[in-house]
Scaffold this motif. Sequence first.
Motif, PDB file in Angstrom:
ATOM      1  N   UNK A 162      41.788  39.529  37.551  1.00  0.00           N
ATOM      2  CA  UNK A 162      40.365  39.742  37.251  1.00  0.00           C
ATOM      3  C   UNK A 162      39.967  41.189  37.519  1.00  0.00           C
ATOM      4  N   UNK A 163      40.594  41.819  38.495  1.00  0.00           N
ATOM      5  CA  UNK A 163      40.332  43.225  38.794  1.00  0.00           C
ATOM      6  C   UNK A 163      40.713  44.114  37.609  1.00  0.00           C
ATOM      7  N   UNK A 164      41.921  43.913  37.092  1.00  0.00           N
ATOM      8  CA  UNK A 164      42.385  44.722  35.961  1.00  0.00           C
ATOM      9  C   UNK A 164      41.466  44.531  34.762  1.00  0.00           C
ATOM     10  N   UNK A 165      41.097  43.289  34.494  1.00  0.00           N
ATOM     11  CA  UNK A 165      40.211  42.999  33.357  1.00  0.00           C
ATOM     12  C   UNK A 165      38.835  43.629  33.573  1.00  0.00           C
ATOM     13  N   UNK A 166      38.301  43.533  34.792  1.00  0.00           N
ATOM     14  CA  UNK A 166      36.996  44.093  35.107  1.00  0.00           C
ATOM     15  C   UNK A 166      36.987  45.614  34.924  1.00  0.00           C
ATOM     16  N   UNK A 218      33.745  47.141  43.909  1.00  0.00           N
ATOM     17  CA  UNK A 218      32.891  47.162  45.100  1.00  0.00           C
ATOM     18  C   UNK A 218      33.620  47.672  46.340  1.00  0.00           C
ATOM     19  N   UNK A 219      34.948  47.584  46.367  1.00  0.00           N
ATOM     20  CA  UNK A 219      35.721  47.992  47.532  1.00  0.00           C
ATOM     21  C   UNK A 219      35.975  49.501  47.468  1.00  0.00           C
ATOM     22  N   UNK A 220      35.463  50.261  48.447  1.00  0.00           N
ATOM     23  CA  UNK A 220      35.642  51.715  48.406  1.00  0.00           C
ATOM     24  C   UNK A 220      37.106  52.160  48.517  1.00  0.00           C
ATOM     25  N   UNK A 273      41.948  53.905  42.745  1.00  0.00           N
ATOM     26  CA  UNK A 273      41.772  54.053  41.292  1.00  0.00           C
ATOM     27  C   UNK A 273      41.544  55.509  40.916  1.00  0.00           C
ATOM     28  N   UNK A 274      40.722  56.188  41.691  1.00  0.00           N
ATOM     29  CA  UNK A 274      40.426  57.588  41.401  1.00  0.00           C
ATOM     30  C   UNK A 274      41.670  58.459  41.544  1.00  0.00           C
ATOM     31  N   UNK A 275      42.520  58.120  42.512  1.00  0.00           N
ATOM     32  CA  UNK A 275      43.722  58.920  42.758  1.00  0.00           C
ATOM     33  C   UNK A 275      44.841  58.659  41.758  1.00  0.00           C
ATOM     34  N   UNK A 276      45.063  57.396  41.413  1.00  0.00           N
ATOM     35  CA  UNK A 276      46.231  57.097  40.587  1.00  0.00           C
ATOM     36  C   UNK A 276      46.008  56.166  39.424  1.00  0.00           C
ATOM     37  N   UNK A 284      34.991  39.594  41.085  1.00  0.00           N
ATOM     38  CA  UNK A 284      35.373  40.261  39.841  1.00  0.00           C
ATOM     39  C   UNK A 284      34.921  39.439  38.629  1.00  0.00           C
ATOM     40  N   UNK A 285      35.081  38.116  38.724  1.00  0.00           N
ATOM     41  CA  UNK A 285      34.665  37.238  37.626  1.00  0.00           C
ATOM     42  C   UNK A 285      33.166  37.299  37.399  1.00  0.00           C
TER      43      UNK A 285
END
Length: 103
Positions: free
Chosen positions: A18-22, A32-34, A40-43, A97-98
């Motif tokens: 669900x994370x990848x899809x979101x 929501x998780x910093x 995500x921002x790094x890689x 995520x859903x």
Amino acid sequence: MTLGVVTLTLAQVLDLWTFVRMIDLHGVAAEANPLVEHALAEGGVPYAGVAKLAAIAVVVAVTVVLTGKDDRRRHPRLAGSVVAVAVVAGLIGGLSNAIVLVG
């Protein structure tokens, strides 16, 4: 404990899927998780996905060690607690995520 490990793995994979899809649909800002947002921002998504899979592997390994079948000291209640926390975390992550995906 095998069922517990399978359940925690499925809950965590639900969170990952669900994370990848979101992220695909709504971008990095939807996370929501910093810590995950930083990954995500790094890689990008591949980096965050590999980190998630590595975390799942570590939790499964800890559970296996705690339930030791050989001469090691066993800690079945602690292993059960680790499994329970991992399942709940995966379900909460997947549900959050859903909610973003649906809303």
